[in-house]
Design an enzyme around this catalytic site. Structure first.
Site, mmCIF file in Angstrom:
data_model
loop_
_atom_site.group_PDB
_atom_site.id
_atom_site.type_symbol
_atom_site.label_atom_id
_atom_site.label_comp_id
_atom_site.label_asym_id
_atom_site.label_seq_id
_atom_site.Cartn_x
_atom_site.Cartn_y
_atom_site.Cartn_z
ATOM 1 N N GLY A 108 -21.835 25.469 14.524
ATOM 2 C CA GLY A 108 -21.702 25.897 13.136
ATOM 3 C C GLY A 108 -22.715 25.234 12.226
ATOM 4 O O GLY A 108 -23.505 24.396 12.635
ATOM 5 N N ASP A 109 -22.657 25.598 10.963
ATOM 6 C CA ASP A 109 -23.686 25.239 9.993
ATOM 7 C C ASP A 109 -23.111 24.261 8.981
ATOM 8 O O ASP A 109 -22.221 23.483 9.288
ATOM 9 C CB ASP A 109 -24.172 26.549 9.343
ATOM 10 C CG ASP A 109 -25.626 26.490 8.939
ATOM 11 O OD1 ASP A 109 -25.971 25.621 8.100
ATOM 12 O OD2 ASP A 109 -26.426 27.285 9.438
ATOM 13 N N PHE A 158 -18.182 22.176 3.660
ATOM 14 C CA PHE A 158 -17.612 21.149 2.794
ATOM 15 C C PHE A 158 -16.146 20.964 3.148
ATOM 16 O O PHE A 158 -15.425 21.935 3.418
ATOM 17 C CB PHE A 158 -17.737 21.578 1.322
ATOM 18 C CG PHE A 158 -16.933 20.717 0.389
ATOM 19 C CD1 PHE A 158 -15.704 21.132 -0.097
ATOM 20 C CD2 PHE A 158 -17.405 19.461 0.009
ATOM 21 C CE1 PHE A 158 -14.943 20.318 -0.936
ATOM 22 C CE2 PHE A 158 -16.667 18.636 -0.826
ATOM 23 C CZ PHE A 158 -15.433 19.068 -1.300
ATOM 24 N N HIS A 159 -15.705 19.721 3.151
ATOM 25 C CA HIS A 159 -14.289 19.416 3.314
ATOM 26 C C HIS A 159 -13.830 18.614 2.119
ATOM 27 O O HIS A 159 -14.585 17.757 1.616
ATOM 28 C CB HIS A 159 -14.053 18.581 4.579
ATOM 29 C CG HIS A 159 -14.508 19.263 5.829
ATOM 30 N ND1 HIS A 159 -14.099 20.532 6.164
ATOM 31 C CD2 HIS A 159 -15.337 18.848 6.824
ATOM 32 C CE1 HIS A 159 -14.654 20.869 7.308
ATOM 33 N NE2 HIS A 159 -15.421 19.877 7.730
ATOM 34 N N ILE A 181 -14.796 27.455 10.871
ATOM 35 C CA ILE A 181 -14.601 26.897 12.215
ATOM 36 C C ILE A 181 -15.881 26.220 12.674
ATOM 37 O O ILE A 181 -16.975 26.721 12.436
ATOM 38 C CB ILE A 181 -14.225 28.022 13.204
ATOM 39 C CG1 ILE A 181 -12.836 28.557 12.884
ATOM 40 C CG2 ILE A 181 -14.276 27.526 14.652
ATOM 41 C CD1 ILE A 181 -12.442 29.766 13.699
ATOM 42 N N GLY A 234 -12.780 21.482 14.783
ATOM 43 C CA GLY A 234 -11.788 22.574 14.780
ATOM 44 C C GLY A 234 -11.947 23.483 13.600
ATOM 45 O O GLY A 234 -12.985 24.117 13.443
ATOM 46 N N LEU A 235 -10.886 23.535 12.775
ATOM 47 C CA LEU A 235 -10.918 24.498 11.674
ATOM 48 C C LEU A 235 -10.595 23.848 10.334
ATOM 49 O O LEU A 235 -9.988 22.778 10.277
ATOM 50 C CB LEU A 235 -9.924 25.635 11.957
ATOM 51 C CG LEU A 235 -8.430 25.318 12.048
ATOM 52 C CD1 LEU A 235 -7.767 25.247 10.682
ATOM 53 C CD2 LEU A 235 -7.725 26.394 12.873
ATOM 54 N N ALA A 236 -11.017 24.532 9.267
ATOM 55 C CA ALA A 236 -10.710 24.083 7.912
ATOM 56 C C ALA A 236 -10.251 25.294 7.119
ATOM 57 O O ALA A 236 -10.962 26.299 7.054
ATOM 58 C CB ALA A 236 -11.954 23.477 7.264
ATOM 59 N N CYS A 295 -21.894 27.662 5.773
ATOM 60 C CA CYS A 295 -22.019 28.233 7.106
ATOM 61 C C CYS A 295 -23.350 28.952 7.295
ATOM 62 O O CYS A 295 -23.488 29.762 8.213
ATOM 63 C CB CYS A 295 -20.859 29.189 7.410
ATOM 64 S SG CYS A 295 -19.265 28.406 7.122
#
Lengths: 188, 258
Positions: B104-105, B108-109, B171, B183-185, B201
């Site tokens: 993935g690219d 932000f979290h 993802i 994993g996922l956000a 992304c």
């Protein structure tokens, strides 16, 4: 060489969404999990997997050896060519990036030497043999999709000068690898 | 057609056919770690330890459920051109930047975004990367549907979860010897302004959205804890886990000890 290309092309061409029952038995019995192995001209196996209405066919070449992490190796004297199998590329999805090792670096059997990225997932690629990387497939930098379209030929990943051939007995022959794939797919 | 040609070479054939019925699987077990807010690097160190433990069968499949403080991350391809501001500017706004080994690219979290990091063995469930990622997408789609939001998986090359042309879930996964990490956000209600500093992304001209935005800003959502638990339940259902243990790990450190 042309025949093995044919086999993988046939395998991917035949990877179509069809109702399983229509294809194999024509009856109403559910046949998910049917597996058919076919050898053709003694050169390769096509292993057919039917699951969830998806029919997929993977080519397994007969002159190669296989690791349980789905890499193949073609040994020619002291040198070996390594790539990932048709089964592996199908399970990965469209490859968008291949991380290649440096030429001259060492690889060890069972250890990761690079990675492929598909569908936002990077998957380590492990070496089936130990030795020194003498060549990497630079075409994969511009055309990573070769791993999908030609996993056993144009999609080769590294060439290795073997340390010794003591690793080879640990690897699977084509029939054993095919059964291994069947077992793995059955555990879904 | 090639399919017909195979059957012509009858004499060269040795073929075998067997019906192997779907084997009865034993119960699939997973341990869920409820972790609260965790610094990105701490979470990364913990995942590395758990991945190693999972490879050597010291632990069973584990799922980390957590949030991060404001953090920007890049994947293995190091697409720095998709981070539109300098690292200094990011620091000034109270965010960190990390380079990772996941696929993935740029993303932000931050607070009000659910993160799930499954550390599971794909080989044990006979699954490859593509199917795994599809299941992660389904997990978020199912959660959205609980709130009447119709989400869909991305088209080819746009992995993730979308509501119309707006991205609600991202993802990015790493698979090492068949063990997953990262994993996922899923966006509950993060500050979407942070996304303006990246090309999320690597897909330009597409909006980022959140569950709150999609249900309507006037609608009150349940607490984050509830939504975390719901997302985890969607995950365990889609992945077929029947034996699920929850552990409160809100005070756990990166070496896995409390």
């Amino acid at each position: 060489m042309a025949r093995s290309l044919w086999a993988t092309r046939a395998a991917s061409y035949l990877r179509i969404n069809v109702p399983c029952r229509g294809f194999a038995t024509g009856s109403d019995l559910p046949i998910c999990g049917t597996r058919v192995g076919v050898t053709f001209h003694g050169m390769y196996l096509l292993y057919v997997n039917c699951e969830n209405n998806f029919l997929s066919i993977h080519a397994v070449l007969k002159d190669l050896k296989y690791a349980d992490s789905h890499e193949w190796v073609r040994v020619e004297g002291e040198s070996a060519t390594v790539g990932i199998t048709d089964h592996a590329q199908d399970h990965l999805g469209e490859v968008v990036y291949v991380e290649l090792p440096e030429e001259g670096s060492k690889v060890e059997q069972g250890a990761s030497f690079g990675a492929v990225e598909s569908v936002k997932a990077t998957s380590d690629v492990n070496s089936p043999v130990s030795g020194k990387v003498v060549e990497v497939n630079k075409k994969l930098s511009d055309s990573p999709g070769l791993v999908n379209s030609s996993p056993y030929e144009d999609g080769w990943i590294i060439k290795v000068e073997l340390e010794d051939d003591s690793d080879l007995p640990c690897l699977m022959d084509p029939e054993r690898y095919t059964k291994f794939c069947e077992k793995e797919d059955a555990s879904r | 057609m090639k399919k017909c040609r195979i059957s012509l070479y009858g004499s060269c054939f040795r073929h075998f056919l067997f019906i192997s019925p779907q084997e009865m699987r034993g119960p699939r077990s997973i341990e869920i770690w409820k972790m609260g807010a965790v610094n990105y690097l701490e979470a990364l160190k913990l995942q590395e330890k758990l991945t190693s433990d999972r490879k050597t069968h010291k632990i069973k499949d584990t799922l980390l459920s957590l949030q991060h403080p404001p953090t920007f991350t890049l994947g293995k391809r190091r697409t720095v051109h998709n981070v539109l501001v300098s690292e200094a500017e990011l620091k000034a706004m109270g965010a960190e930047l990390h380079y990772t080994e996941r696929g993935g690219d740029a993303t932000f979290h931050g607070p009000r975004q659910v993160i799930l990091y499954p550390i599971i063995s794909l080989r044990d469930i006979g699954t490859g990367a593509r199917k795994y990622v599809e299941n992660l997408e389904s997990t978020m789609i199912e959660l959205a549907s609980l709130y009447g939001v119709k989400a869909r998986a991305g088209e080819t090359g746009e992995t993730g979860v979308w509501v119309g042309q707006r991205k609600i879930g991202a993802i990015g996964v790493r698979i090492s010897s068949g063990i997953t990490s990262h994993g996922l956000a899923f966006n509950i209600d993060p500050d979407l302004n942070y996304f303006k500093h990246i090309v999320p992304c690597g897909i330009p001209d597409k909006e980022v959205t959140s569950l709150q935005k999609e249900v309507g800003l006037g609608q009150k959502l349940p607490s984050e804890q509830v939504i975390h638990e719901q997302l985890v339940s969607c995950f365990t259902k889609i992945f077929g886990y029947t034996d699920v243990t929850w552990r409160d790990k809100t005070s756990v450190s990166s070496d896995g000890n409390e």
